[in-house]
Motif scaffolding. Sequence first.
Motif, PDB file in Angstrom:
ATOM      1  N   PHE A  68       0.842  -1.021   0.034  1.00 34.21           N
ATOM      2  CA  PHE A  68      -0.002  -0.143   0.007  1.00 34.21           C
ATOM      3  C   PHE A  68       0.978   1.341  -0.259  1.00 34.21           C
ATOM      4  O   PHE A  68       1.866   1.310   0.650  1.00 34.21           O
ATOM      5  N   THR A  69       0.398   2.161  -0.819  1.00 35.29           N
ATOM      6  CA  THR A  69       1.098   3.561  -0.989  1.00 35.29           C
ATOM      7  C   THR A  69       0.072   4.473  -0.561  1.00 35.29           C
ATOM      8  O   THR A  69      -0.839   4.794  -1.168  1.00 35.29           O
ATOM      9  N   ILE A  70       0.439   5.628   0.491  1.00 34.49           N
ATOM     10  CA  ILE A  70      -0.126   6.775   0.711  1.00 34.49           C
ATOM     11  C   ILE A  70       0.226   7.841  -0.016  1.00 34.49           C
ATOM     12  O   ILE A  70       1.698   8.000   0.018  1.00 34.49           O
ATOM     13  N   SER A  71      -0.600   8.861  -0.332  1.00 34.82           N
ATOM     14  CA  SER A  71       0.213   9.981  -1.024  1.00 34.82           C
ATOM     15  C   SER A  71      -1.058  11.263  -1.013  1.00 34.82           C
ATOM     16  O   SER A  71      -2.116  10.836  -0.710  1.00 34.82           O
ATOM     17  N   ARG A  72      -0.867  12.384  -1.372  1.00 37.39           N
ATOM     18  CA  ARG A  72      -1.362  13.394  -1.208  1.00 37.39           C
ATOM     19  C   ARG A  72      -1.383  14.642  -2.269  1.00 37.39           C
ATOM     20  O   ARG A  72      -0.128  14.678  -2.749  1.00 37.39           O
ATOM     21  N   ASP A  73      -2.344  15.054  -2.611  1.00 37.12           N
ATOM     22  CA  ASP A  73      -2.363  16.225  -3.527  1.00 37.12           C
ATOM     23  C   ASP A  73      -2.920  17.385  -2.920  1.00 37.12           C
ATOM     24  O   ASP A  73      -4.305  17.686  -2.541  1.00 37.12           O
ATOM     25  N   ASN A  74      -1.983  18.318  -2.197  1.00 36.18           N
ATOM     26  CA  ASN A  74      -2.488  19.392  -1.462  1.00 36.18           C
ATOM     27  C   ASN A  74      -3.295  20.859  -2.311  1.00 36.18           C
ATOM     28  O   ASN A  74      -3.950  21.210  -1.825  1.00 36.18           O
ATOM     29  N   THR A  75      -2.965  20.740  -3.715  1.00 36.15           N
ATOM     30  CA  THR A  75      -3.492  21.461  -4.547  1.00 36.15           C
ATOM     31  C   THR A  75      -5.092  21.161  -4.816  1.00 36.15           C
ATOM     32  O   THR A  75      -5.909  21.771  -5.066  1.00 36.15           O
ATOM     33  N   GLY A  76      -5.014  19.833  -4.912  1.00 40.99           N
ATOM     34  CA  GLY A  76      -6.445  19.122  -5.203  1.00 40.99           C
ATOM     35  C   GLY A  76      -7.137  18.692  -3.837  1.00 40.99           C
ATOM     36  O   GLY A  76      -8.146  18.324  -3.874  1.00 40.99           O
ATOM     37  N   ASN A  77      -6.697  18.901  -2.750  1.00 37.24           N
ATOM     38  CA  ASN A  77      -7.226  18.779  -1.559  1.00 37.24           C
ATOM     39  C   ASN A  77      -7.644  17.212  -1.493  1.00 37.24           C
ATOM     40  O   ASN A  77      -8.851  16.784  -1.015  1.00 37.24           O
ATOM     41  N   THR A  78      -6.668  16.205  -1.705  1.00 37.57           N
ATOM     42  CA  THR A  78      -7.010  14.727  -1.807  1.00 37.57           C
ATOM     43  C   THR A  78      -5.791  13.966  -1.345  1.00 37.57           C
ATOM     44  O   THR A  78      -4.643  14.299  -1.594  1.00 37.57           O
ATOM     45  N   VAL A  79      -6.217  13.042  -0.587  1.00 35.37           N
ATOM     46  CA  VAL A  79      -5.321  11.932  -0.193  1.00 35.37           C
ATOM     47  C   VAL A  79      -5.702  10.744  -0.750  1.00 35.37           C
ATOM     48  O   VAL A  79      -6.794  10.308  -0.882  1.00 35.37           O
ATOM     49  N   TYR A  80      -4.787   9.868  -1.144  1.00 32.80           N
ATOM     50  CA  TYR A  80      -5.150   8.735  -1.770  1.00 32.80           C
ATOM     51  C   TYR A  80      -4.175   7.307  -1.014  1.00 32.80           C
ATOM     52  O   TYR A  80      -3.318   7.607  -0.327  1.00 32.80           O
ATOM     53  N   LEU A  81      -4.927   6.527  -1.335  1.00 28.73           N
ATOM     54  CA  LEU A  81      -4.257   5.075  -0.771  1.00 28.73           C
ATOM     55  C   LEU A  81      -4.384   3.942  -1.850  1.00 28.73           C
ATOM     56  O   LEU A  81      -5.396   3.695  -2.377  1.00 28.73           O
ATOM     57  N   GLN A  82      -3.172   3.984  -2.527  1.00 25.19           N
ATOM     58  CA  GLN A  82      -2.998   2.820  -3.613  1.00 25.19           C
ATOM     59  C   GLN A  82      -2.652   1.580  -2.925  1.00 25.19           C
ATOM     60  O   GLN A  82      -1.846   1.034  -2.160  1.00 25.19           O
ATOM     61  N   MET A  83      -3.614   0.749  -3.139  1.00 26.10           N
ATOM     62  CA  MET A  83      -3.496  -0.784  -2.501  1.00 26.10           C
ATOM     63  C   MET A  83      -3.273  -1.725  -3.764  1.00 26.10           C
ATOM     64  O   MET A  83      -4.396  -2.005  -4.733  1.00 26.10           O
TER      65      MET A  83
END
Length: 123
Positions: A68-83
């Motif tokens: 799993f990998t967590i990432s975020r886009d502060n411009t788009g106000n989104t956090v992701y979890l790639q599983m």
Amino acid sequence: QVQLVESGGGLVQAGGSLRLSCAASGRAFSSYAMGWFRQAPGKERELVAIISASGVNTDSSDSVKGRFTISRDNTGNTVYLQMNSLKFEDTAVYYCAASEVGASRRPQAYKYWGQGTQVTVSS
């Protein structure tokens, strides 16, 4: 204050992949550390992965490291979890959460929570 809405959950076969998204609304998303937690039936809520406000620092539980990998886009106000390489035991409701006190492995440090998204992995 920040409002969080998760999406991307669903049913997947073991070995498959999903990407969860958590859209944030409200003020100053980039000032919050973010976390993904999960809760399976009859079990306590547990850490999946966390990310600092800047996105530079991340951490995850041993059970998902390398998958799993967590990432975020502060411009788009989104956090992701790639599983990736999902296992039956990954089946749970997944929650994103926002912390005002930095990235922590403890759920108690997170003030704001989404409603959760169900991930079901079939074996």
